[in-house]
Design a protein around this motif. Structure first.
Motif, PDB file in Angstrom:
ATOM      1  N   TYR A 145       0.805  -1.220   0.000  1.00 52.27           N
ATOM      2  CA  TYR A 145       0.000   0.000   0.000  1.00 52.27           C
ATOM      3  C   TYR A 145       0.844   1.279   0.000  1.00 52.27           C
ATOM      4  N   HIS A 169      -5.284  -4.208  -4.681  1.00 50.48           N
ATOM      5  CA  HIS A 169      -6.243  -3.551  -3.797  1.00 50.48           C
ATOM      6  C   HIS A 169      -7.065  -2.491  -4.538  1.00 50.48           C
ATOM      7  N   SER A 172      -5.467   0.712  -6.075  1.00 49.05           N
ATOM      8  CA  SER A 172      -4.134   0.487  -6.645  1.00 49.05           C
ATOM      9  C   SER A 172      -3.903   1.269  -7.939  1.00 49.05           C
ATOM     10  N   ASP A 175      -3.294   4.841  -7.034  1.00 41.97           N
ATOM     11  CA  ASP A 175      -1.995   4.935  -6.362  1.00 41.97           C
ATOM     12  C   ASP A 175      -0.861   4.899  -7.374  1.00 41.97           C
ATOM     13  N   SER A 220       2.231  -0.941   6.913  1.00 41.99           N
ATOM     14  CA  SER A 220       2.701  -0.163   5.778  1.00 41.99           C
ATOM     15  C   SER A 220       3.412   1.085   6.281  1.00 41.99           C
TER      16      SER A 220
END
Length: 263
Positions: A145, A169, A172, A175, A220
């Motif tokens: 993450y 996830h 993602s 991100d 994370s």
């Protein structure tokens, strides 16, 4: 340090701490911190020391420490951006390192042991995490993450040069897009390579050092400072399993290409 007042060194430490935690200090806040005497802890006083304290408090008052912000800027120990936020220069960092305050603060809480707890209530929690990651050299961070906002800190404060993230996830894709932009815009972003994988085997968080040592992260990087977590060094046989597993995933993973921002 004999040639520099304690409150000047303390100001350097605070500026560096805030910057490394992603919260650079406003220039106008420096003197507010540096000139404020830290509160005393609880002390047990004997009759003699109590009388001594009474005489001290009845004696002449010493003025507040001198302001330091303009001085730090004048001698180029700090730099100020267009938003009036400050960071240490390389010279300022060298002065802080020479003072020994940073290492003494960390050593008191993070002795040379295999495992360390990262308490969100600890103001030095990011300093402790940074120190642990620095031991990995130009290694690999495995963090499903991992977020774009951590890239600047990772490049500036550690020597890690590879990051493996998950593409499974929910957020993602977003991100990865943000990471791609950060890699193209953050200073020295090209020094870092980020890859993503959809393999279900990526579910741990760890650091594989340049020389093969492994450190396991309890959460994370994004969760440090928010939740109680730890950095744990596993036994050699367990470390070998992690090293083989994640180096293998890295080889098969897809590169997140830097994406310059166009007008």
């Amino acid at each position: 340090m004999d040639h520099i007042s304690d409150h000047v060194v303390r100001a350097l430490w605070y500026i560096d701490l805030c910057a490394k935690q992603g919260q650079p200090l406003p220039f106008e806040s420096i003197d507010r911190f540096a000139q404020q005497e830290p509160p005393r802890g609880t002390q047990r006083l004997s009759i003699i020391s109590g009388l001594s304290r009474m005489f001290e408090e009845s004696g002449p008052r010493v003025g507040r420490p001198d302001p330091v912000a303009d001085y730090l800027l004048a001698v180029q120990w700090i730099t100020k951006d267009d938003q009036n936020l400050v960071r240490l220069t390389k010279v300022g960092g060298a002065v802080l390192a020479a003072s020994g305050i940073a290492s003494s603060q960390i050593d008191a809480q993070d002795p040379e042991v295999a495992d360390v707890a990262l308490d969100p209530q600890d103001p030095l929690v990011y300093v402790q995490l940074t120190r642990r990651l620095q031991k990995a050299g130009q290694g690999l961070l495995v963090d499903a993450y991992f977020k774009a906002q951590s890239i600047g800190w990772l490049i500036e404060s550690t020597n890690l040069r590879r990051v493996l993230i998950s593409s499974r996830h929910r957020s993602s894709e977003q991100d990865r897009q943000q990471i791609a932009v950060a890699l193209a815009t953050v200073p020295n972003g090209s020094d870092l390579e980020v890859r993503h994988t959809g393999d279900r085997a990526l579910h741990d968080r760890c650091v594989v050092g340049a020389t093969g040592e492994v450190q396991l992260l309890g959460s994370s990087v994004n969760g440090v400072g928010k939740h109680l977590t730890a950095v744990i060094t596993p036994s050699d046989d367990i470390a070998a399993v992690y090293r083989t597993k994640y180096e293998g995933l890295w080889q098969k993973a897809t590169v997140v290409a830097p994406q310059p921002v166009t007008a």
